[in-house]
Design a protein around this motif. Structure first.
Motif, PDB file in Angstrom:
ATOM      1  N   ILE A  82       0.938  -1.292  -0.103  1.00 39.56           N
ATOM      2  CA  ILE A  82      -0.156  -0.036   0.019  1.00 39.56           C
ATOM      3  C   ILE A  82       0.981   1.293  -0.068  1.00 39.56           C
ATOM      4  N   GLU A  83       2.160   1.391   0.835  1.00 39.80           N
ATOM      5  CA  GLU A  83       2.862   2.552   0.965  1.00 39.80           C
ATOM      6  C   GLU A  83       3.627   2.693  -0.290  1.00 39.80           C
ATOM      7  N   ALA A  84       3.909   1.616  -0.926  1.00 38.55           N
ATOM      8  CA  ALA A  84       4.773   1.765  -2.290  1.00 38.55           C
ATOM      9  C   ALA A  84       3.868   2.297  -3.271  1.00 38.55           C
ATOM     10  N   ALA A  85       2.513   1.959  -3.203  1.00 38.48           N
ATOM     11  CA  ALA A  85       1.666   2.628  -4.425  1.00 38.48           C
ATOM     12  C   ALA A  85       1.145   3.964  -4.084  1.00 38.48           C
ATOM     13  N   MET A  86       1.377   4.661  -3.213  1.00 36.94           N
ATOM     14  CA  MET A  86       1.008   5.997  -2.749  1.00 36.94           C
ATOM     15  C   MET A  86       1.845   6.936  -3.074  1.00 36.94           C
ATOM     16  N   TRP A  87       1.315   8.249  -3.413  1.00 36.78           N
ATOM     17  CA  TRP A  87       2.091   9.325  -3.871  1.00 36.78           C
ATOM     18  C   TRP A  87       1.525  10.700  -2.986  1.00 36.78           C
ATOM     19  N   VAL A  88       2.459  11.551  -2.699  1.00 33.00           N
ATOM     20  CA  VAL A  88       1.906  12.809  -2.254  1.00 33.00           C
ATOM     21  C   VAL A  88       2.017  13.738  -3.285  1.00 33.00           C
ATOM     22  N   LEU A  89       0.785  14.583  -3.514  1.00 34.29           N
ATOM     23  CA  LEU A  89       0.390  15.402  -4.286  1.00 34.29           C
ATOM     24  C   LEU A  89       0.677  16.854  -3.713  1.00 34.29           C
ATOM     25  N   GLU A  90       1.510  17.831  -4.150  1.00 35.80           N
ATOM     26  CA  GLU A  90       1.453  19.039  -3.620  1.00 35.80           C
ATOM     27  C   GLU A  90       1.780  20.034  -4.551  1.00 35.80           C
ATOM     28  N   CYS A  91       1.135  21.236  -4.489  1.00 40.43           N
ATOM     29  CA  CYS A  91       1.343  22.354  -5.425  1.00 40.43           C
ATOM     30  C   CYS A  91       1.766  23.738  -4.318  1.00 40.43           C
ATOM     31  N   ASP A  92       3.123  24.240  -4.462  1.00 44.86           N
ATOM     32  CA  ASP A  92       3.580  25.084  -3.646  1.00 44.86           C
ATOM     33  C   ASP A  92       2.913  26.419  -3.729  1.00 44.86           C
ATOM     34  N   VAL A  93       2.514  26.682  -5.324  1.00 45.02           N
ATOM     35  CA  VAL A  93       1.900  28.110  -5.539  1.00 45.02           C
ATOM     36  C   VAL A  93       0.615  28.056  -4.923  1.00 45.02           C
ATOM     37  N   ALA A  94      -0.518  26.833  -5.092  1.00 50.43           N
ATOM     38  CA  ALA A  94      -1.613  26.992  -4.596  1.00 50.43           C
ATOM     39  C   ALA A  94      -1.822  26.649  -2.990  1.00 50.43           C
ATOM     40  N   CYS A  95      -0.600  26.123  -2.554  1.00 45.21           N
ATOM     41  CA  CYS A  95      -0.725  25.779  -1.085  1.00 45.21           C
ATOM     42  C   CYS A  95      -2.000  24.809  -0.954  1.00 45.21           C
ATOM     43  N   THR A  96      -1.882  23.676  -1.935  1.00 48.88           N
ATOM     44  CA  THR A  96      -2.801  22.587  -1.695  1.00 48.88           C
ATOM     45  C   THR A  96      -1.870  21.282  -1.607  1.00 48.88           C
ATOM     46  N   GLN A  97      -2.428  20.111  -0.980  1.00 47.88           N
ATOM     47  CA  GLN A  97      -1.829  18.773  -0.793  1.00 47.88           C
ATOM     48  C   GLN A  97      -2.830  17.537  -0.641  1.00 47.88           C
ATOM     49  N   GLY A  98      -2.431  16.664  -1.288  1.00 50.56           N
ATOM     50  CA  GLY A  98      -3.551  15.671  -1.233  1.00 50.56           C
ATOM     51  C   GLY A  98      -2.727  14.192  -1.498  1.00 50.56           C
ATOM     52  N   THR A  99      -3.427  13.116  -1.876  1.00 48.33           N
ATOM     53  CA  THR A  99      -2.678  11.859  -2.075  1.00 48.33           C
ATOM     54  C   THR A  99      -3.331  11.273  -3.465  1.00 48.33           C
ATOM     55  N   ALA A 100      -2.340  10.339  -3.885  1.00 51.41           N
ATOM     56  CA  ALA A 100      -2.778   9.649  -5.162  1.00 51.41           C
ATOM     57  C   ALA A 100      -2.101   8.286  -5.066  1.00 51.41           C
ATOM     58  N   PHE A 101      -2.700   7.529  -5.862  1.00 52.14           N
ATOM     59  CA  PHE A 101      -2.226   6.036  -5.514  1.00 52.14           C
ATOM     60  C   PHE A 101      -2.153   5.421  -7.126  1.00 52.14           C
ATOM     61  N   ASP A 102      -1.280   4.190  -7.229  1.00 50.19           N
ATOM     62  CA  ASP A 102      -1.219   3.573  -8.440  1.00 50.19           C
ATOM     63  C   ASP A 102      -2.291   2.341  -8.408  1.00 50.19           C
ATOM     64  N   LEU A 103      -2.976   2.472  -9.506  1.00 50.67           N
ATOM     65  CA  LEU A 103      -4.156   1.374  -9.572  1.00 50.67           C
ATOM     66  C   LEU A 103      -3.825   0.466 -10.910  1.00 50.67           C
ATOM     67  N   GLU A 104      -3.860  -0.637 -10.777  1.00 47.50           N
ATOM     68  CA  GLU A 104      -3.639  -1.788 -11.859  1.00 47.50           C
ATOM     69  C   GLU A 104      -4.738  -1.645 -12.724  1.00 47.50           C
ATOM     70  N   GLY A 105      -4.572  -1.525 -13.998  1.00 45.92           N
ATOM     71  CA  GLY A 105      -5.539  -1.229 -14.988  1.00 45.92           C
ATOM     72  C   GLY A 105      -6.098   0.102 -15.292  1.00 45.92           C
ATOM     73  N   PHE A 106      -5.720   1.132 -14.405  1.00 45.82           N
ATOM     74  CA  PHE A 106      -6.463   2.318 -14.285  1.00 45.82           C
ATOM     75  C   PHE A 106      -5.134   3.467 -14.681  1.00 45.82           C
ATOM     76  N   GLY A 107      -4.109   3.304 -13.873  1.00 45.08           N
ATOM     77  CA  GLY A 107      -3.141   4.440 -13.742  1.00 45.08           C
ATOM     78  C   GLY A 107      -2.877   4.854 -12.512  1.00 45.08           C
ATOM     79  N   THR A 108      -2.738   6.196 -12.361  1.00 44.86           N
ATOM     80  CA  THR A 108      -2.520   6.866 -11.008  1.00 44.86           C
ATOM     81  C   THR A 108      -4.007   7.683 -10.808  1.00 44.86           C
ATOM     82  N   ILE A 109      -4.448   7.304  -9.506  1.00 46.60           N
ATOM     83  CA  ILE A 109      -5.796   7.860  -8.995  1.00 46.60           C
ATOM     84  C   ILE A 109      -5.530   8.903  -8.159  1.00 46.60           C
ATOM     85  N   THR A 110      -6.599   9.869  -8.241  1.00 50.12           N
ATOM     86  CA  THR A 110      -7.020  10.892  -7.091  1.00 50.12           C
ATOM     87  C   THR A 110      -8.120  11.448  -7.313  1.00 50.12           C
TER      88      THR A 110
END
Length: 339
Positions: free
Chosen positions: A161-189
């Motif tokens: 689970i940890e290996a599949a997850m990403w931190v998404l971050e935008c310094d300009v807009a000061c936003t942050q979230g999560t994404a993850f790799d999903l087989e058959g779809f790509g990276t989801i958020t």
């Protein structure tokens, strides 16, 4: 308590002991009654003289209670072994009497004075015995039964689970979230994590120095879902999507990076599905697991370690997570609705 005349011992002693033990069990630990000896039936043997009364008791599960007399030779031997010991603690420690004591048996030795015995002394010894092996055994049986009745908690594959997850971050807009790799779809958020920015970067929490640009492949504001591409030059199969829906009260874990700061590992918060809520024509899953700002776009994992949904709404901070009922998850099947 009223002393018992020795002339009445053979008539009332066995019945009084069984009634007394049954009453204290009902009063004190009725929930363990089925795991304690059956105090309604016993093999009871007794003998006494002018100075001592000795009784042996073995409780049994069924049949008719039996009453007997300890033979003279055996009584003499028991008197010798018992000596001056009278209380349960002293008697049960004597090696020669070991076979007389156990979870379903005990021995009583009480002084005879003026042709009576002190029932208070007998009652005290009965309580001491019942609190020893019988109670310990009953507690073990009860604990074992409770453990067998409890469902086995899910074992989540944290490494995958940890290996599949990403931190998404935008310094300009000061936003942050999560994404993850999903087989058959790509990276989801979530779509709201993208926030319309073109400055979004992705990184793994264990290698914050390597940040990768993000591009949007598909997104839908109404569904609040997006498939993105993280330009790492690497191929990741990711987690596997679930082919079935989680039912109400089904186990799951919500994962992501709540209010991510450097050094955070991300979290996996186990819970269950407590209900459902319609949103934009999609039946979202409601959970009692805390979803916190920054976990948006993270995977919700079923007990088979497959992805059942995408975390979407919750609270701003972990300490506020119980103040909202809207801890919701978009089912993974909604990804098929993306154009």
């Amino acid at each position: 308590m009223t002393p018992i005349p020795v002339k009445d011992l053979k008539n009332v002693f066995q019945l009084q002991i069984m009634n007394y033990l049954s009453s204290i069990i009902i009063d004190q630990v009725p929930e363990l009654k089925q795991d304690l000896p059956s105090f309604n039936n016993s093999v009871f043997n007794i003998q006494f003289d002018e100075s001592i009364c000795i009784a042996t008791i073995q409780f049994k599960d069924g049949g008719i209670p039996s009453f007997g007399t300890i033979e003279s030779d055996e009584f003499t031997k028991l008197k010798c072994v018992v000596g001056s010991a009278r209380d349960y603690s002293s008697l049960s420690q004597k090696q020669e009497l070991a076979e007389r004591f156990g979870w379903d048996r005990t021995l009583i030795a009480v002084d005879v004075e003026n042709e009576v015995i002190n029932w208070a002394s007998v009652a005290c010894d009965l309580v001491s015995w019942a609190n020893d092996e019988p109670l310990s055994r009953a507690v073990r049986i009860n604990e074992s039964r409770v453990k067998r009745a409890l469902p086995t908690p899910p074992q989540y594959s944290l490494i995958d689970i940890e290996a599949a997850m990403w931190v998404l971050e935008c310094d300009v807009a000061c936003t942050q979230g999560t994404a993850f790799d999903l087989e058959g779809f790509g990276t989801i958020t979530n779509e709201h994590v993208l926030n319309g920015t073109s400055n979004l970067m992705a990184f793994r929490p264990d290698n914050i120095s390597r940040k990768y640009p993000v591009s949007i492949k598909k997104s839908n504001k109404a569904l609040d879902l997006a498939i993105i591409e993280i330009k790492t030059g690497e191929v990741s199969n990711g987690l596997k999507p679930s082919g079935s829906e989680v039912c109400k009260m089904g186990h799951l874990a919500v994962c992501g990076f709540p209010n991510y700061c450097y050094g955070d590992s991300g979290i996996l918060s186990p819970g269950i599905v407590v209900g459902f809520r319609m949103k934009s024509g999609v039946r979202r899953l409601l959970t009692n697991a805390g979803i916190v700002s920054g976990m948006s776009g993270g995977p919700a994992i079923a007990e088979d370690n497959r992805v059942v949904g995408i975390c979407v709404t919750g609270s701003d901070y972990m300490q506020e997570s119980r103040e909202t009922e809207d801890q919701s998850i978009i089912p993974v099947s909604a990804l098929d609705l993306l154009d």
